[in-house]
Design an enzyme around this catalytic site. Structure first.
Site, PDB file in Angstrom:
ATOM      1  N   HIS A  27       0.849  -1.197   0.000  1.00  0.00           N
ATOM      2  CA  HIS A  27       0.000   0.000   0.000  1.00  0.00           C
ATOM      3  C   HIS A  27       0.884   1.245   0.000  1.00  0.00           C
ATOM      4  O   HIS A  27       1.303   1.737   1.048  1.00  0.00           O
ATOM      5  CB  HIS A  27      -0.939   0.000   1.223  1.00  0.00           C
ATOM      6  N   HIS A  29       1.324   4.939  -2.611  1.00  0.00           N
ATOM      7  CA  HIS A  29       0.822   5.686  -3.783  1.00  0.00           C
ATOM      8  C   HIS A  29       2.008   6.339  -4.493  1.00  0.00           C
ATOM      9  O   HIS A  29       2.802   7.032  -3.826  1.00  0.00           O
ATOM     10  CB  HIS A  29      -0.136   6.792  -3.339  1.00  0.00           C
ATOM     11  N   GLU A 210     -10.837   4.370   7.504  1.00  0.00           N
ATOM     12  CA  GLU A 210      -9.757   5.327   7.794  1.00  0.00           C
ATOM     13  C   GLU A 210     -10.416   6.580   8.405  1.00  0.00           C
ATOM     14  O   GLU A 210     -10.333   6.770   9.618  1.00  0.00           O
ATOM     15  CB  GLU A 210      -8.996   5.647   6.502  1.00  0.00           C
ATOM     16  N   ASP A 289       1.881   7.217   1.857  1.00  0.00           N
ATOM     17  CA  ASP A 289       2.444   8.351   1.093  1.00  0.00           C
ATOM     18  C   ASP A 289       3.701   8.795   1.857  1.00  0.00           C
ATOM     19  O   ASP A 289       3.690   9.844   2.524  1.00  0.00           O
ATOM     20  CB  ASP A 289       1.420   9.501   1.053  1.00  0.00           C
TER      21      ASP A 289
HETATM   22  N1  ADE Z   1      -4.755   8.650  -1.399  1.00  0.00           N
HETATM   23  C1  ADE Z   1      -3.494   8.765  -1.007  1.00  0.00           C
HETATM   24  N2  ADE Z   1      -3.385   8.544   0.312  1.00  0.00           N
HETATM   25  C2  ADE Z   1      -4.632   8.297   0.767  1.00  0.00           C
HETATM   26  C3  ADE Z   1      -5.174   7.992   2.029  1.00  0.00           C
HETATM   27  N3  ADE Z   1      -4.429   7.895   3.128  1.00  0.00           N
HETATM   28  N4  ADE Z   1      -6.513   7.803   2.117  1.00  0.00           N
HETATM   29  C4  ADE Z   1      -7.284   7.880   1.022  1.00  0.00           C
HETATM   30  N5  ADE Z   1      -6.806   8.144  -0.194  1.00  0.00           N
HETATM   31  C5  ADE Z   1      -5.496   8.358  -0.327  1.00  0.00           C
HETATM   32 ZN    ZN Z   2      -3.529   4.985   0.759  1.00  0.00          ZN
END
Ligand code: ADE
Ligand code: ZN
Length: 348
Positions: A27, A29, A210, A289
């Site tokens: 996971h 991005h 989340e 990220d």
């Molecule tokens: N896109 C990039 N990071 C994210 C996150 N933590 N939650 C939802 N979408 C995302």
């Molecule tokens: Zn994410």
């Protein structure tokens, strides 16, 4: 106030093992793995006017007030990524960083809803195909991409699915994801494209649990029938959901620094991971990220070590990533052999 997770120390030996161990990341991005200085460079190169005048001010914006503030910064970063060369550059920096941490295989999200107006689709696919080849040749790292739909733009979902199917035929895209604004955009809005993606043989994933609670995870499971959940940490609020996740061994892609930085986990509380693991939920460790949250995959493992996870537990989480990946059985066996070799060296 300092965060509870920064308060404890761990042995140098454990930290060294976590740094050295081969890893898999499920996971992360691509756009979010691009640091503030690189985004700034891309803004200058592509003549995009930044919201602030100086790089230092842009870097300061990475102290997120909340999830919406994070999405604003992420949105600006994506506007700066405009050409095939930008993506070549971002993939190269990403690979170098993953190699530094001994990451051997990654399943990488692409924020496709926001990319498709900037690019001819075939051009993106060509660049990413080249990136996969380059990763293998220069770094001996395997990459696969998972384009995702931004929840806040549900009208882009069909276009994203078409794009995913194009790259799926060529073997570079392996699944469909769902990211972005969870509040106000429930999984139900996306059932039609997930049904079609399943018919076409794509793997299915979604961020859930989340910024919205357990009902969002239930939605991802029941309405979208996903194979893995991105984050899912708020499942810890629902004993029935914990029971279901443990019984089905549905993998969660847990990203602790992201959760602390975005207020999903309060700074003065231990991470939900302890409750999830103790309930028998199948978890993996990821960075989401990384430069946006001042982290990397190794630091995610270190955080759990500082919260009392033992070497054996952390090693198990690392093994879990092989099982939860979308690799073939044969490929998984090859990684297991490599993991076993490392374990034999350090755990004498
Ligand atoms: N896109 C990039 N990071 C994210 C996150 N933590 N939650 C939802 N979408 C995302
Ligand atoms: Zn994410």
């Amino acid at each position: 106030m300092s965060a509870i997770y920064e308060n404890t120390t761990i042995s140098i030996e454990l930290a060294d093992r976590l740094r050295a161990m081969p890893k898999i990341e499920l996971h992360v991005h691509l756009e979010g793995a691009t640091d503030a200085a690189t985004v700034w460079e891309l803004a200058q190169r592509n003549k995009v006017t930044p919201p602030v005048a100086r790089l230092e001010e842009w870097q300061a914006m990475y102290a997120f007030r909340d999830f919406n503030h994070f999405l604003d910064v992420y949105g600006f970063a994506m506007q700066c990524m405009q050409t095939a060369d930008d993506f070549t550059f971002m993939v190269e920096r990403f690979l170098a960083e993953q190699a530094r941490q001994n990451v051997r295989y990654c399943e990488v999200f692409l924020s496709a809803s926001f990319m498709l107006d900037n690019f001819p689709q075939d051009e993106v696919i060509a660049v990413l195909t080249e990136g996969i080849k380059h990763g293998k040749e220069k770094y001996d790292i395997e990459l696969r991409f998972i384009p995702d739909i931004g929840r806040q733009v549900p009208e882009t979902r069909h276009k994203v699915l078409d794009f995913v199917l194009k790259g799926f035929e060529k073997g570079i895209f392996i699944g469909l994801g769902l990211g972005g604004m969870e509040v106000g955009f429930p999984p139900k809005l996306f059932t039609d494209v997930y049904d079609e993606a399943r018919r076409q043989g794509l793997h299915l994933l979604a961020h859930a649990g989340e910024t919205v609670g357990p009902e969002s995870v239930w939605g991802a499971i029941n309405d979208l029938k996903v194979e893995r959940i991105g984050h899912g940490v708020r499942s810890a609020e629902d004993p029935k959901l914990l029971e279901y996740l443990a019984e089905t061994q549905t993998p969660l892609e847990v990203c602790p620094h992201s959760n602390y930085r975005l207020g999903v986990t309060p700074l003065d509380e231990p991470h939900q991971m302890r409750a999830l693991v103790d309930a028998g939920v199948f978890c993996t460790v990821n960075s989401d990220d990384p430069p946006m949250f001042s982290t990397d995959l190794t630091s995610e493992y270190l955080l759990f070590a500082k919260q009392g996870f033992s070497w054996d537990e952390l090693w198990q989480l690392n093994l879990n990533a092989i099982k939860a990946s979308f690799l073939t059985d044969e490929e998984k066996e090859a990684y297991r052999a490599e993991w076993k070799e490392f374990y034999a060296k350090v755990d004498k």
